[in-house]
Design a protein around this motif. Structure first.
Motif, PDB file in Angstrom:
ATOM      1  N   VAL A 106       0.897  -1.208   0.071  1.00 48.12           N
ATOM      2  CA  VAL A 106       0.036   0.152  -0.025  1.00 48.12           C
ATOM      3  C   VAL A 106       0.760   1.558  -0.017  1.00 48.12           C
ATOM      4  CG1 VAL A 106      -1.562   1.223   1.199  1.00 48.12           C
ATOM      5  CG2 VAL A 106      -1.952  -1.223   1.001  1.00 48.12           C
ATOM      6  N   ASN A 107       1.877   1.217   0.776  1.00 49.87           N
ATOM      7  CA  ASN A 107       2.765   2.392   0.944  1.00 49.87           C
ATOM      8  C   ASN A 107       3.593   2.694  -0.560  1.00 49.87           C
ATOM      9  OD1 ASN A 107       2.200   2.807   3.433  1.00 49.87           O
ATOM     10  ND2 ASN A 107       3.804   1.849   4.226  1.00 49.87           N
ATOM     11  N   LEU A 108       3.775   1.571  -1.153  1.00 46.15           N
ATOM     12  CA  LEU A 108       4.713   1.560  -2.376  1.00 46.15           C
ATOM     13  C   LEU A 108       3.775   2.203  -3.482  1.00 46.15           C
ATOM     14  CD1 LEU A 108       6.703  -1.833  -2.727  1.00 46.15           C
ATOM     15  CD2 LEU A 108       7.808   0.372  -2.513  1.00 46.15           C
ATOM     16  N   VAL A 109       2.458   1.860  -3.596  1.00 47.21           N
ATOM     17  CA  VAL A 109       1.497   2.417  -4.294  1.00 47.21           C
ATOM     18  C   VAL A 109       1.251   4.023  -4.211  1.00 47.21           C
ATOM     19  CG1 VAL A 109      -0.911   2.445  -4.896  1.00 47.21           C
ATOM     20  CG2 VAL A 109       0.145   0.243  -4.811  1.00 47.21           C
ATOM     21  N   GLU A 110       1.487   4.453  -2.908  1.00 45.30           N
ATOM     22  CA  GLU A 110       1.316   5.564  -2.624  1.00 45.30           C
ATOM     23  C   GLU A 110       2.521   6.416  -3.171  1.00 45.30           C
ATOM     24  OE1 GLU A 110       0.449   6.062   1.459  1.00 45.30           O
ATOM     25  OE2 GLU A 110      -1.542   5.298   1.197  1.00 45.30           O
ATOM     26  N   ARG A 111       3.641   6.119  -2.866  1.00 39.61           N
ATOM     27  CA  ARG A 111       5.111   6.771  -3.049  1.00 39.61           C
ATOM     28  C   ARG A 111       5.543   6.513  -4.461  1.00 39.61           C
ATOM     29  NH1 ARG A 111       6.872   8.590   1.704  1.00 39.61           N
ATOM     30  NH2 ARG A 111       6.094   8.153   3.647  1.00 39.61           N
ATOM     31  N   SER A 112       5.035   5.635  -5.259  1.00 34.16           N
ATOM     32  CA  SER A 112       5.828   5.405  -6.690  1.00 34.16           C
ATOM     33  C   SER A 112       4.706   5.330  -7.926  1.00 34.16           C
ATOM     34  CB  SER A 112       6.368   3.898  -6.411  1.00 34.16           C
ATOM     35  OG  SER A 112       5.417   2.872  -6.443  1.00 34.16           O
ATOM     36  N   GLY A 113       3.462   5.556  -7.536  1.00 35.54           N
ATOM     37  CA  GLY A 113       2.492   5.703  -8.592  1.00 35.54           C
ATOM     38  C   GLY A 113       2.426   4.161  -9.185  1.00 35.54           C
ATOM     39  N   LEU A 376      10.667  -4.187  -6.703  1.00 34.30           N
ATOM     40  CA  LEU A 376      11.337  -4.123  -7.724  1.00 34.30           C
ATOM     41  C   LEU A 376      10.350  -3.537  -8.866  1.00 34.30           C
ATOM     42  CD1 LEU A 376      13.504  -7.370  -8.578  1.00 34.30           C
ATOM     43  CD2 LEU A 376      14.110  -4.957  -8.359  1.00 34.30           C
ATOM     44  N   ARG A 377       9.122  -3.834  -8.631  1.00 34.59           N
ATOM     45  CA  ARG A 377       8.202  -3.361  -9.698  1.00 34.59           C
ATOM     46  C   ARG A 377       7.905  -1.886  -9.444  1.00 34.59           C
ATOM     47  NH1 ARG A 377       7.477  -4.953 -13.812  1.00 34.59           N
ATOM     48  NH2 ARG A 377       7.018  -7.228 -13.268  1.00 34.59           N
ATOM     49  N   ALA A 378       7.945  -1.328  -8.025  1.00 30.92           N
ATOM     50  CA  ALA A 378       7.741   0.153  -7.996  1.00 30.92           C
ATOM     51  C   ALA A 378       9.043   0.791  -8.302  1.00 30.92           C
ATOM     52  CB  ALA A 378       7.751   0.162  -6.396  1.00 30.92           C
ATOM     53  N   ALA A 379      10.184   0.146  -8.027  1.00 29.70           N
ATOM     54  CA  ALA A 379      11.452   0.859  -8.717  1.00 29.70           C
ATOM     55  C   ALA A 379      11.415   0.953 -10.226  1.00 29.70           C
ATOM     56  CB  ALA A 379      12.766  -0.013  -8.115  1.00 29.70           C
ATOM     57  N   GLY A 380      10.979  -0.166 -10.813  1.00 28.89           N
ATOM     58  CA  GLY A 380      10.673   0.030 -12.234  1.00 28.89           C
ATOM     59  C   GLY A 380       9.794   1.093 -12.823  1.00 28.89           C
ATOM     60  N   SER A 385       8.700   4.209 -18.414  1.00 28.11           N
ATOM     61  CA  SER A 385       7.750   3.222 -18.874  1.00 28.11           C
ATOM     62  C   SER A 385       7.942   2.040 -19.196  1.00 28.11           C
ATOM     63  CB  SER A 385       6.872   4.341 -19.848  1.00 28.11           C
ATOM     64  OG  SER A 385       7.586   4.349 -21.071  1.00 28.11           O
ATOM     65  N   ARG A 386       8.920   1.781 -19.984  1.00 24.01           N
ATOM     66  CA  ARG A 386       9.359   0.474 -20.181  1.00 24.01           C
ATOM     67  C   ARG A 386       9.709  -0.191 -19.245  1.00 24.01           C
ATOM     68  NH1 ARG A 386      13.712  -2.479 -21.957  1.00 24.01           N
ATOM     69  NH2 ARG A 386      15.273  -1.034 -21.296  1.00 24.01           N
ATOM     70  N   HIS A 387      10.487   0.207 -18.113  1.00 17.54           N
ATOM     71  CA  HIS A 387      11.033  -0.684 -17.111  1.00 17.54           C
ATOM     72  C   HIS A 387       9.816  -0.887 -16.145  1.00 17.54           C
ATOM     73  CE1 HIS A 387      14.997   0.781 -18.297  1.00 17.54           C
ATOM     74  NE2 HIS A 387      15.169  -0.429 -17.502  1.00 17.54           N
ATOM     75  N   ALA A 388       8.444   0.054 -16.126  1.00 16.14           N
ATOM     76  CA  ALA A 388       7.526  -0.427 -15.303  1.00 16.14           C
ATOM     77  C   ALA A 388       6.723  -1.633 -15.679  1.00 16.14           C
ATOM     78  CB  ALA A 388       6.632   0.707 -15.557  1.00 16.14           C
ATOM     79  N   ARG A 391      10.337  -7.459 -17.052  1.00 13.36           N
ATOM     80  CA  ARG A 391      10.745  -8.615 -16.096  1.00 13.36           C
ATOM     81  C   ARG A 391      11.456  -8.454 -14.930  1.00 13.36           C
ATOM     82  NH1 ARG A 391       9.827 -13.803 -18.377  1.00 13.36           N
ATOM     83  NH2 ARG A 391      10.736 -14.501 -16.416  1.00 13.36           N
ATOM     84  N   GLY A 392      11.354  -9.135 -14.051  1.00  9.03           N
ATOM     85  CA  GLY A 392      12.471  -9.066 -12.827  1.00  9.03           C
ATOM     86  C   GLY A 392      13.799  -9.096 -13.313  1.00  9.03           C
ATOM     87  N   ALA A 393      14.258 -10.187 -13.725  1.00  6.42           N
ATOM     88  CA  ALA A 393      15.466 -10.445 -14.317  1.00  6.42           C
ATOM     89  C   ALA A 393      15.936  -9.021 -15.054  1.00  6.42           C
ATOM     90  CB  ALA A 393      15.672 -11.576 -15.103  1.00  6.42           C
ATOM     91  N   THR A 394      15.201  -8.616 -15.908  1.00 11.31           N
ATOM     92  CA  THR A 394      15.580  -7.266 -16.554  1.00 11.31           C
ATOM     93  C   THR A 394      15.702  -6.271 -15.729  1.00 11.31           C
ATOM     94  OG1 THR A 394      14.223  -8.110 -18.529  1.00 11.31           O
ATOM     95  CG2 THR A 394      15.000  -5.665 -18.185  1.00 11.31           C
ATOM     96  N   LEU A 395      15.177  -5.978 -14.622  1.00 16.53           N
ATOM     97  CA  LEU A 395      15.129  -4.745 -13.599  1.00 16.53           C
ATOM     98  C   LEU A 395      16.655  -5.084 -12.894  1.00 16.53           C
ATOM     99  CD1 LEU A 395      11.669  -4.383 -12.358  1.00 16.53           C
ATOM    100  CD2 LEU A 395      12.800  -2.858 -13.968  1.00 16.53           C
ATOM    101  N   ARG A 396      16.701  -6.159 -12.718  1.00 12.28           N
ATOM    102  CA  ARG A 396      18.145  -6.662 -11.850  1.00 12.28           C
ATOM    103  C   ARG A 396      19.406  -6.417 -12.809  1.00 12.28           C
ATOM    104  NH1 ARG A 396      14.934 -11.080 -10.420  1.00 12.28           N
ATOM    105  NH2 ARG A 396      14.443 -10.841  -8.167  1.00 12.28           N
ATOM    106  N   ARG A 397      19.188  -6.727 -14.034  1.00 13.54           N
ATOM    107  CA  ARG A 397      20.446  -6.683 -14.944  1.00 13.54           C
ATOM    108  C   ARG A 397      20.637  -5.121 -15.123  1.00 13.54           C
ATOM    109  NH1 ARG A 397      18.461  -9.555 -18.316  1.00 13.54           N
ATOM    110  NH2 ARG A 397      17.669  -8.144 -19.735  1.00 13.54           N
ATOM    111  N   GLN A 398      19.627  -4.402 -15.451  1.00 16.58           N
ATOM    112  CA  GLN A 398      19.711  -2.846 -15.917  1.00 16.58           C
ATOM    113  C   GLN A 398      19.917  -2.023 -14.971  1.00 16.58           C
ATOM    114  OE1 GLN A 398      16.750  -2.308 -18.965  1.00 16.58           O
ATOM    115  NE2 GLN A 398      17.388  -4.178 -20.299  1.00 16.58           N
ATOM    116  N   ILE A 399      19.206  -2.081 -13.795  1.00 17.43           N
ATOM    117  CA  ILE A 399      19.133  -0.802 -12.608  1.00 17.43           C
ATOM    118  C   ILE A 399      19.569  -1.424 -11.306  1.00 17.43           C
ATOM    119  CG2 ILE A 399      17.380   0.101 -13.773  1.00 17.43           C
ATOM    120  CD1 ILE A 399      15.646  -0.972 -11.444  1.00 17.43           C
ATOM    121  N   VAL A 400      19.839  -2.693 -11.282  1.00 16.95           N
ATOM    122  CA  VAL A 400      20.527  -3.246  -9.708  1.00 16.95           C
ATOM    123  C   VAL A 400      21.908  -3.635  -9.873  1.00 16.95           C
ATOM    124  CG1 VAL A 400      20.184  -4.773  -7.884  1.00 16.95           C
ATOM    125  CG2 VAL A 400      18.016  -3.849  -9.028  1.00 16.95           C
TER     126      VAL A 400
END
Length: 445
Positions: A106-113, A376-380, A385-388, A391-400
Motif C-alpha cells: 500500500v505504501n509503495l503504491v502511494e509513493r511510486s505511482g 522491484l516493480r515500484a522501482a521500475g 515506462s518500459r521498465h514499469a 521482467r524482474g530479471a531485466t530490472l536486476r540486470r539494468q538497474i540493480v
C-alpha cells in the motif's frame, strides 16, 4: 561493488516504511537460540536486499557483504545468521510478516505511482503453483499434481498460493502469498486469501470496480461467496458437472458469437473464429448460498477427433457477474493468465528454491520474495515506462547489478558509475525520483 542499484531501491523500500513496519508488526519472543531473533527489521531487510541483488538461496545472501557493500550499507548480516533467524519463524510470525507485505505494498503504491488507474478498476487474480523440493527433511513436502509439457504429473514439492493485483495499465504485483503442503488442493484457503487481497486493493486506492478472477479450481461456493460478501465482481471457471452440461445444452446454434481475441486467427478446421455464448445459471444450488449469475461458455473444435461425422466441440464455462458484453467478458476472463508472469518472475528469482528444511522458514522466504517482487516493480515504475512493465530479471540486470567504485572525498560517499552504461539515463531518473533533485545522481567515472 557490483550492485550499486541497491542504493536507490533499498532507499525506496525504507521510504515506504519497510523497517518501521517490520519493527511494529514482527515480534519473535521465544527463541531456540538467544540471539537469533534480535533486530528482525535489519535481518529481514538484509534478506530482501539480497533477493533484490539476485539471491535465490540462503548462501547467496552473502552477495550483500561482497566488495564495498559493507562500507555502503550498515547492519549487513552474514548468511548463516540470516538462516538461523529464518528457522526461528513459526506460523504466527509468518502471518505477522504477511501483514507487513500488505502494508508495504500500500505504501509503495502511494509513493511510486504503482498500479496506475487502480481508482477506476482493479483485477485480483488467484492461482497456485508447485515448487519441487528434494530430500527427506523438508517439512510439508508431499506429492501433488502439476502440469509439465501439457501433461499432469505427480511431483514432490510445496505449493504456494498467491493473489495478485493489476490494472489495465499496470503490471501485476503480489497481494499475498501463502505456502502450503504439496498435496494441498488448489482451492484450499482461497476464500481468506481473496478477502485479504480485496482489503489490500481498497487500502491501495481501489475505489472503483474490482474483479476477482480464477480458474476452475476456485469456482466454489466459498470463493464466490467471499466475493459477494465483499461487494466485488467475480469471474471464475466452473468444473463441468451435470448441471453445467444441462445449461450448455440449452444454448441454441444461433446464440454463438465470434470473439476477436488480440492476434486471433481463423480455426483451420471450421474457417471461423472461436465463439462464445452465455446463459443464466444458478451455481451451488445444493448449498445454503446458491448464486445466480451469467454462465459464459467458450467452445473450441475438438482437433483430436479428425474422423468425425459431425462437429465435436469442447466447452470451457466460467461464471461471472460482470456487466461486460459476452465476448468482452471472455477476453477479460482469459487475461487471468497474467498471474503466470508473476510466477515466472518469482521462479526466475527468489523462489527458484525453497532453501530451508523448516516449513515456517520457507513461508517467510516466500513472503520476502513477494516483498522483493513488489519493490522491484515500484522501482521500475520510477525508472521509465518500459521498465514499469519489465521482467524482474531485466530490472536486476539494468538497474540493480550496476558496477560502481565507491570513494569518500571529504568524507562524502561518492559512487563512480560506468561512463557508458546503456541505461544510465533511466538509472539517473530512478535516483532523482527516490532521493529528489537536491541530492543529485552519482558522479559518472
Amino acid at each position: 561493488m557490483s550492485c550499486a542499484g541497491l542504493v536507490p531501491v533499498m532507499a525506496l523500500a525504507e521510504r515506504a516504511g519497510l523497517s518501521e513496519l517490520i519493527s511494529s508488526k514482527v515480534a519473535i519472543t521465544t527463541t531456540r537460540v538467544a540471539s537469533a531473533a534480535v533486530n528482525p527489521a535489519g535481518k529481514l531487510t538484509s534478506i530482501i536486499a539480497g533477493m533484490v541483488a539476485g539471491a535465490d538461496s540462503i548462501d547467496d545472501l552473502d552477495v550483500i557483504r561482497s566488495g564495498g557493500m559493507p562500507r555502503l550499507f550498515g547492519g549487513v548480516y552474514a548468511c548463516s545468521t540470516l538462516g538461523l533467524f529464518l528457522r526461528e519463524f513459526t506460523h504466527g510470525h509468518t502471518r505477522q510478516l504477511a501483514s507487513v507485505a500488505r502494508a508495504h505494498l500500500v505504501n509503495l503504491v502511494e509513493r511510486s505511482g504503482l498500479l496506475p488507474g487502480i481508482d477506476e478498476q482493479a483485477f485480483i487474480d488467484i492461482d497456485s503453483l508447485l515448487r519441487p523440493v528434494y530430500g527427506h527433511t523438508k517439512q510439508g513436502a508431499s506429492f501433488g499434481h502439476t502440469k509439465i509439457a501439457g501433461r499432469q504429473v505427480l511431483r514432490k514439492g510445496l505449493s504456494p498460493l498467491a493473489t495478485t493485483i493489476s490494472t489495465a495499465d499496470g503490471a501485476p504485483v503480489v497481494a499475498g502469498i501463502r505456502l502450503r503442503a504439496g498435496r494441498a488442493g488448489s482451492g484450499k484457503g482461497a476464500a481468506s486469501m481473496v478477502r485479504e487481497a480485496i482489503g489490500t486493493a481498497r487500502a491501495a486506492g481501489a475505489s472503483g470496480q474490482i474483479l476477482v478472477r480464477g480458474d476452475s479450481a476456485y469456482g466454489n461456493s466459498a470463493m464466490v461467496g467471499a466475493c459477494v460478501q465483499a461487494g466485488v465482481r467475480f469471474s471464475v471457471g466452473l468444473t463441468k458437472n451435470r448441471a453445467v452440461h444441462r445449461a450448455i445444452a440449452t444454448i441454441t446454434d444461433d446464440a454463438w458469437t465470434p470473439v476477436h481475441y488480440p492476434g486471433a486467427v481463423l480455426d483451420p478446421d471450421t474457417g471461423e473464429l472461436i465463439s462464445v455464448a452465455e446463459v443464466a445459471f444458478t451455481a451451488f444450488a445444493s448449498t445454503a448460498h446458491p448464486v445466480t449469475a451469467r454462465l459464459v461458455v467458450r467452445r473450441v473444435r475438438d482437433r483430436a477427433r479428425l474422423a468425425e461425422l459431425f462437429p465435436v466441440w469442447r466447452y470451457h464455462p466460467f461464471l461471472t457477474n460482470s456487466s461486460e458484453k459476452t465476448a468482452d467478458a471472455d477476453i477479460t476472463h482469459r487475461r487471468h493468465a497474467i498471474i503466470e508472469t508473476v510466477f515466472a518472475d518469482l521462479i526466475d528469482g527468489p523462489l527458484a528454491h525453497l532453501p530451508s528444511g523448516r516449513f515456517a522458514a520457507n513461508s517467510a522466504w516466500a513472503l520476502c520474495a513477494a516483498i522483493t517482487h513488489n519493490l522491484l516493480r515500484a522501482a521500475g515504475t520510477l525508472t521509465s515506462s518500459r521498465h514499469a512493465l519489465a521482467r524482474g530479471a531485466t530490472l536486476r540486470r539494468q538497474i540493480v547489478t550496476v558496477p560502481a567504485r565507491l570513494t569518500r572525498p571529504q568524507r562524502r560517499r561518492v559512487l563512480h558509475l560506468p561512463a557508458h552504461w546503456p541505461w544510465a539515463e533511466q538509472w539517473t531518473a530512478l535516483w532523482h525520483n527516490v532521493f529528489g533533485p537536491a541530492t543529485g545522481p552519482p558522479i559518472a567515472a
